[in-house]
Design a protein around this motif. Structure first.
Motif, mmCIF file in Angstrom:
data_model
loop_
_atom_site.group_PDB
_atom_site.id
_atom_site.type_symbol
_atom_site.label_atom_id
_atom_site.label_comp_id
_atom_site.label_asym_id
_atom_site.label_seq_id
_atom_site.Cartn_x
_atom_site.Cartn_y
_atom_site.Cartn_z
ATOM 1 N N THR A 184 13.714 -10.895 -26.429
ATOM 2 C CA THR A 184 13.453 -10.972 -24.990
ATOM 3 C C THR A 184 14.393 -11.922 -24.267
ATOM 4 O OG1 THR A 184 11.760 -12.634 -25.379
ATOM 5 C CG2 THR A 184 11.023 -10.363 -25.201
ATOM 6 N N ILE B 143 7.046 -8.328 -20.483
ATOM 7 C CA ILE B 143 8.448 -8.499 -20.902
ATOM 8 C C ILE B 143 9.376 -8.458 -19.693
ATOM 9 C CG2 ILE B 143 10.338 -7.530 -22.261
ATOM 10 C CD1 ILE B 143 8.197 -8.804 -24.002
ATOM 11 N N ARG C 233 11.697 -11.657 -18.573
ATOM 12 C CA ARG C 233 13.160 -11.564 -18.432
ATOM 13 C C ARG C 233 13.596 -11.865 -17.001
ATOM 14 N NH1 ARG C 233 16.566 -10.099 -22.081
ATOM 15 N NH2 ARG C 233 17.923 -8.929 -20.681
#
Length: 180
Positions: free
Chosen positions: A146, A118, A122
Motif C-alpha cells: 500500500t 486502501i 494511499r
C-alpha cells in the motif's frame, strides 16, 4: 500524535530550532511521527470531532490509549495531512519515520463510504509525501504494497531489537514486546 502546530512542551525553543541544532552538528534531522492519528483530548479533535474515523472495536486494544485515526476520506483531513508534511519539512527535517499509519486499515464508518480503506490510505500517503517533499527521505512501517511509490524505505515488522538471550548473561528485558 497528529498535531504538530503547537510547540511541544519538551521543546520550548521549537522543533525548528531542534532541527537546526542537529544540522549544525553535521547530522541530518529525522522525525518520528504518527500523522494519520490524533489524541482525542487535543484541540485539533475538540475543534474537528468529525475528523475521527471509527475503527474495528478489537483494534482499541492495540491503539495508544486516547488515539484515534483521522478520516482520510475527508478533503479537509487530507489538507491537514499535507500541511503537516509541509510544516515538518519547513522546520528542517530531512527524514521522517512515519509510524502507526497501519491502524488506519481498520477504519470503519467513513465520511465517504464509496472510497475503500486502501484508496483512502494511499490518498493520505500521497498528500503527506507531497507536503513533506519528494526530495526528503520517508520511512514507513508495515503495509508494504500500500505504500508503493510513496516511501523510500520500509520497516517490514513491528518493533524489534537484536536480543536472543543466547549469550551467557544476556538479558532481553523487552522480549515480550518485540519481535527480536
Amino acid at each position: 500524535w497528529g498535531v504538530w502546530s503547537r510547540t511541544p512542551h519538551g521543546f520550548p525553543s521549537g522543533m525548528d530550532t531542534l532541527a537546526a541544532n542537529i544540522a549544525s552538528a553535521g547530522l541530518e534531522a529525522e522525525i518520528w511521527m504518527s500523522s494519520f492519528n490524533a489524541m482525542t483530548n487535543t484541540p485539533l479533535l475538540t475543534e474537528h470531532p468529525e475528523w475521527i474515523a471509527e475503527i474495528e472495536p478489537i483494534m482499541h486494544v492495540l491503539l495508544q490509549p486516547g488515539s484515534v485515526p483521522l478520516d482520510l476520506t475527508r478533503d479537509d483531513v487530507i489538507d491537514f495531512v499535507a500541511w503537516t508534511g509541509e510544516l515538518l519539512s519547513s522546520w528542517g527535517y530531512v527524514s521522517c519515520k512515519f509510524d502507526f499509519a497501519y491502524y488506519w486499515m481498520f477504519a470503519t464508518s467513513l465520511d465517504d463510504p464509496t472510497t475503500t480503506v486502501i484508496e483512502a490510505y494511499r490518498r493520505g500517503m500521497e498528500a503527506y509525501r507531497a507536503g513533506f517533499g519528494e526530495e526528503k527521505y520517508l520511512i514507513n512501517i508495515l503495509l508494504m504494497g500500500t505504500n508503493y511509490g510513496y516511501v523510500d524505505a520500509m520497516r517490514i515488522g513491528i518493533d524489534s531489537r537484536a536480543c536472543w538471550g543466547e549469550e551467557e548473561g544476556e538479558e532481553c528485558p523487552d522480549a515480550h514486546t518485540t519481535t527480536g
